[in-house]
Design a protein around this motif. Structure first.
Motif, PDB file in Angstrom:
ATOM      1  N   GLU A   1       0.832  -1.207   0.000  1.00 19.12           N
ATOM      2  CA  GLU A   1       0.000   0.000   0.000  1.00 19.12           C
ATOM      3  C   GLU A   1       0.865   1.254   0.000  1.00 19.12           C
ATOM      4  OE1 GLU A   1      -2.498  -0.322   3.400  1.00 19.12           O
ATOM      5  OE2 GLU A   1      -3.626  -2.055   2.638  1.00 19.12           O
ATOM      6  N   GLN A   2       1.943   1.231   0.772  1.00 17.96           N
ATOM      7  CA  GLN A   2       2.820   2.393   0.826  1.00 17.96           C
ATOM      8  C   GLN A   2       3.609   2.540  -0.468  1.00 17.96           C
ATOM      9  OE1 GLN A   2       2.772   4.668   3.352  1.00 17.96           O
ATOM     10  NE2 GLN A   2       3.988   5.843   1.891  1.00 17.96           N
TER      11      GLN A   2
ATOM     12  N   HIS B   1       2.549   1.850  -3.381  1.00 17.90           N
ATOM     13  CA  HIS B   1       1.611   2.453  -4.335  1.00 17.90           C
ATOM     14  C   HIS B   1       1.465   3.951  -4.088  1.00 17.90           C
ATOM     15  CE1 HIS B   1      -1.783   2.720  -7.077  1.00 17.90           C
ATOM     16  NE2 HIS B   1      -2.475   3.353  -6.127  1.00 17.90           N
ATOM     17  N   ARG B   2       1.493   4.360  -2.802  1.00 18.41           N
ATOM     18  CA  ARG B   2       1.303   5.778  -2.480  1.00 18.41           C
ATOM     19  C   ARG B   2       2.537   6.614  -2.792  1.00 18.41           C
ATOM     20  NH1 ARG B   2      -1.628   3.594   2.121  1.00 18.41           N
ATOM     21  NH2 ARG B   2       0.290   3.583   3.342  1.00 18.41           N
ATOM     22  N   THR B   3       3.720   6.089  -2.476  1.00 13.47           N
ATOM     23  CA  THR B   3       4.947   6.897  -2.598  1.00 13.47           C
ATOM     24  C   THR B   3       6.046   6.093  -3.276  1.00 13.47           C
ATOM     25  OG1 THR B   3       5.651   6.221  -0.375  1.00 13.47           O
ATOM     26  CG2 THR B   3       4.401   8.280  -0.549  1.00 13.47           C
TER      27      THR B   3
ATOM     28  N   GLU C   1       5.849  10.004   7.313  1.00 14.34           N
ATOM     29  CA  GLU C   1       6.639  10.009   6.085  1.00 14.34           C
ATOM     30  C   GLU C   1       7.927  10.808   6.199  1.00 14.34           C
ATOM     31  OE1 GLU C   1       4.288  11.197   2.765  1.00 14.34           O
ATOM     32  OE2 GLU C   1       3.132   9.330   2.731  1.00 14.34           O
TER      33      GLU C   1
ATOM     34  N   GLY D   1       5.807   5.041   5.221  1.00 15.46           N
ATOM     35  CA  GLY D   1       6.278   5.984   4.220  1.00 15.46           C
ATOM     36  C   GLY D   1       7.554   6.697   4.583  1.00 15.46           C
TER      37      GLY D   1
END
Length: 621
Positions: A34-35, A37-39, A209, A235
Motif C-alpha cells: 500500500e505504501q 503504491h502511495r509513494t 513520512e 512511508g
C-alpha cells in the motif's frame, strides 16, 4: 473481576469450549505494498553505499521471492537468512515473506554450536545469503542448500512474476530466545501479530513520512523488526548501520546525526553510556524508543532534557516486540511500563490465577493480537506459557511473562521477576541456559549463574561452579567451552570456584547467598615484575580501575578479566581523552593488553599530551 476456581480448572473449561476462527487479515507485505503504491519514488531504505526507493525495493524483493520459488522454496517453509548489515537486508527479508515463506535470522557472530542448534530445530533446508559473504562453518557444513543473491539486488527491468498470496495467519519469522533448559527456543510470530504491532506503533509513539529511523539492532533480536518494517509501512526511511559503524557508540551517534535520523530505538544502558561520557546533547531532536531493561529515573530525567520525546517500552518476544508504552515525563519514582498498545490486554494475576486488586502486585500475563503462535516444535513449552484467555471470551490466548507488576489507574509498573530469567544490557538471558552449558564440562559437578551489581551502574554475569573431585581447576577449560557454546552476551564475566553452592531450607540454590567474586578476575600468583612499558602500565591501571582488579598483565584479555562491551566503550572514551588516540572496540575483544598498548601514541606524542609524566609518577617507570 475475579473468576472462580483454580487457574487450571478455568483454563481447562475454556480449552474445552469451541474456539472461534479469527479473521486472518492482511499480511506485512500487504501493508508495505500500500505504501509502495502511495509513494513509489520516495527513499525507503539507505546505507553508507546508497539508497533504494519504495518502487525499487518492491521490485527487488519480488525478484528475490521469484528466485527463491525457483529454487524450491514452498509456502510455509522456514528459510534461514544470513546476510551482512546493509540495505539489502530489507529486500532479502521482504523477498522471503513475499515468497510465502518465513525466515529464521542466523547471526554470523553466534557460536557454531548455537547456529547448528537453530538450523536443526527449525529444520532449515535452505539458507539465503549474499554472494561473497563469508558464512560460519555451522552453516556451510549444514545439509541446507545455499541460495546466493547477487550483491546488487537492484530491480531488473519488467514486473515481478505472480507470487503466492500471503495472509495474516501465515508464519512471518521464528526468533530463538534463551532457554531455561540450556537449549534456545524458537518463537513463532505470525503476520497478523506484526501487522497489529506496526499499525499501533505508527499511531503511537508515531511514525510518519518525514521520519527516519536508524537500524542499529542485530536482527536476530525481535526489536530489529520495528526498525526494518515500521518505516516501510509508514512511508518513512530506514537507514541501516553497518557492523563497523555499530562497533562504537560514538561513531553510531555521529551516523545518526549525519543521516538525518529522527527516531532511535535503544536501551537504557546505551543512554547511560552517552550520559556518563557527557554526550547526551547528541540526543537533541530525537524521538527515543527505549526498552529491554528497567529505565532508572535519574537517567530518564536526564534524557528528557535533551531528546524531543522519550518513550519507555516493554514486552517479551512472545507477544511481538513491545506490548506497553509510556511517554516519559520528568518526575520522581520508578518509570512506569505504561499502557497496552492497540488490541492488547494486560492481566495481573495471583498464584491461583485470580486478578489482583488495583495497585497490588501480581504476575503479568499479556493477551491480545500480539500473542505469538507458540514455540517451534515445543508443544510442552507452549502449553506451559500460552493459555487461553478466560477474560477475552473470544478463544484467544494470553502469555505468561514471568514478570511481576502492578496496575495503577491502567498504567503498568514493573517489580522484578518471578523466575531466574534476567535482562542484561537489553538482552534476555535464562540463567539456566548458562548453567546447562557449564555442566557439559566434565570437570564441573554443579553450577549456578547470577547477575551481580559491581557499582556505578555496572552489572555483570557471574558463574559459580563446584568442580568434581580430582578434576583440578576448571576455569580456563570452562571459559573455552563457553566461548564455543554461548553467544557473547551470555558468557559470564567472572567464574568463581566454590566448594559447594549455598542452598535454601528446601534444598534449592540460594542465589542471594552466592558471594561476590573475591578476586574480580585477579591472578592466582603475583606478577614476577612490573611492566616496563609506560603504555602497558597506563592501560593496566585503567583496567584495574574499571574492573576492580589488583593487577592486569600484558597477556591478559579484557573480557576474561570481567570486562563487557560497555566497560570496553568506557575504556575507549578514557583512552581518547588521555591520549587523543581512539581504539577500536573489536581490537579490545581480540587482543591482549600488551598488543593493545602498541596502538597507543609513542613516548613523544604522549609527552606532548602531558600524560606520560603522570604515569611515571604512578608506576615509577
Amino acid at each position: 473481576m475475579p473468576y472462580g476456581g483454580s487457574r487450571a480448572s478455568v483454563f481447562e473449561q475454556v480449552a474445552a469450549s469451541a474456539v472461534p476462527a479469527m479473521s486472518p487479515g492482511p499480511s506485512l507485505p500487504d501493508l508495505i505494498a500500500e505504501q509502495v503504491h502511495r509513494t513509489p519514488e520516495r527513499i525507503a531504505v539507505s546505507d553508507a553505499a546508497g539508497d533504494d526507493s519504495y518502487a525499487g525495493l518492491w521490485k527487488a524483493s519480488g525478484r528475490i521471492a521469484a528466485h527463491l520459488l525457483a529454487h524450491g522454496v514452498v509456502r510455509g517453509e522456514m528459510v534461514g537468512i544470513c546476510v551482512p548489515r546493509s540495505r539489502e537486508m530489507a529486500a532479502v527479508a521482504l523477498g522471503v515473506l513475499r515468497a510465502g515463506a518465513a525466515y529464521v535470522p542466523l547471526d554470523a557472530a553466534f557460536p557454531d554450536r548455537r547456529l547448528r542448534t537453530m538450523l536443526e530445530r527449525a529444520q532449515i533446508r535452505r539458507v539465503v545469503t549474499l554472494a561473497g559473504y563469508a558464512l560460519p562453518a555451522a552453516i556451510t557444513d549444514h545439509e541446507a542448500a545455499l541460495i546466493e543473491i547477487g550483491g546488487d539486488v537492484a530491480p531488473q527491468d519488467g514486473e515481478s512474476p505472480a507470487l503466492p498470496a500471503v495472509h495474516g495467519d501465515d508464519l512471518a519469522y521464528v526468533l530463538f530466545t534463551s532457554g531455561s533448559t540450556g537449549e534456545p527456543k524458537g518463537v513463532r510470530i505470525l503476520h497478523r501479530n506484526l501487522v497489529n504491532f506496526m499499525r499501533s506503533m505508527r499511531d503511537s509513539p508515531g511514525f510518519g513520512e518525514d521520519d527516519v529511523i536508524c537500524a542499529v539492532t542485530t536482527w536476530s533480536f525481535d526489536i530489529a523488526a520495528l526498525e526494518l518494517y515500521l518505516p516501510l509501512m509508514a512511508g518513512g526511511r530506514v537507514h541501516v548501520a553497518s557492523e563497523a559503524e555499530l562497533g562504537d557508540p560514538d561513531a553510531t551517534m555521529s551516523l545518526v546525526q549525519r543521516s538525518g535520523v529522527t527516531v532511535l530505538q535503544t536501551t537504557p544502558t546505551l543512554l547511560r553510556l552517552l550520559h556518563d561520557e557527557g554526550r547526551a546533547a547528541r540526543l537533541a531532536g530525537l524521538k527515543l524508543l527505549v526498552g529491554g531493561e528497567a529505565m532508572p529515573r535519574d537517567l530518564a530525567n536526564e534524557a528528557v532534557r535533551h531528546c524531543s520525546e522519550l518513550w519507555n517500552m516493554y514486552g517479551p518476544t512472545e507477544t511481538t516486540i513491545w506490548s506497553t508504552i509510556e511517554r516519559v515525563q520528568p518526575g520522581d519514582g520508578p518509570v512506569p511500563l505504561g499502557r497496552p498498545i492497540d488490541n492488547t490486554r494486560i492481566h495481573l494475576l495471583d498464584k491461583d490465577g485470580h486478578p489482583v486488586a488495583d495497585g497490588e502486585r501480581g504476575e503479568i500475563w499479556i493477551g491480545g493480537d500480539g500473542v505469538a503462535d507458540g514455540y517451534l516444535h515445543r508443544p510442552d513449552l507452549t502449553a506451559e506459557r500460552f493459555c487461553l484467555d478466560p477474560f477475552a471470551g473470544d478463544g484467544s490466548r494470553m502469555y505468561r511473562t514471568g514478570d511481576i507488576g502492578s496496575l495503577r489507574d491502567g498504567v503498568l509498573h514493573f517489580h522484578g521477576r518471578a523466575d531466574d530469567q534476567v535482562k542484561l544490557r537489553g538482552y534476555r538471558i535464562e540463567l539456566g541456559d548458562i548453567e546447562a552449558a557449564a555442566l557439559e564440562d566434565a570437570r564441573v559437578r554443579d553450577a549456578a549463574a547470577a547477575v551481580r551489581d559491581f557499582g556505578n551502574g555496572s552489572q555483570r554475569l557471574v558463574l559459580y561452579v563446584v568442580p568434581r573431585e580430582g578434576g583440578g581447576d576448571p576455569v580456563e577449560q570452562l571459559r573455552e567451552h563457553l566461548r564455543e557454546a554461548l553467544p557473547a552476551y551470555m558468557r559470564p564475566n567472572h567464574i568463581v570456584v566454590l566448594d559447594a553452592l549455598p542452598t535454601t531450607p528446601n534444598g534449592k540454590t540460594d542465589r542471594k547467598a552466592l558471594p561476590m567474586p573475591a578476586d574480580r578476575g585477579a591472578h592466582a600468583a603475583p606478577a614476577a615484575e612490573q611492566p616496563g612499558d609506560a603504555r602497558i602500565a597506563y592501560l593496566a591501571a585503567l583496567w584495574c580501575e574499571l574492573l576492580g582488579l589488583d593487577e592486569a598483565r600484558a597477556d591478559d584479555n579484557f573480557f576474561d578479566l570481567g570486562g563487557d562491551s560497555l566497560l570496553a566503550i568506557n575504556m575507549i572514551a578514557r583512552v581518547e581523552r588521555d591520549t587523543g588516540k581512539r581504539l577500536n572496540v573489536l581490537a579490545i575483544a581480540t587482543d591482549p593488553l600488551g598488543i593493545l598498548a602498541d596502538m597507543l601514541p609513542g613516548e613523544g606524542v604522549a609527552k606532548r599530551r602531558g600524560w606520560m609524566a603522570r604515569l611515571r609518577g604512578l608506576f615509577g617507570s
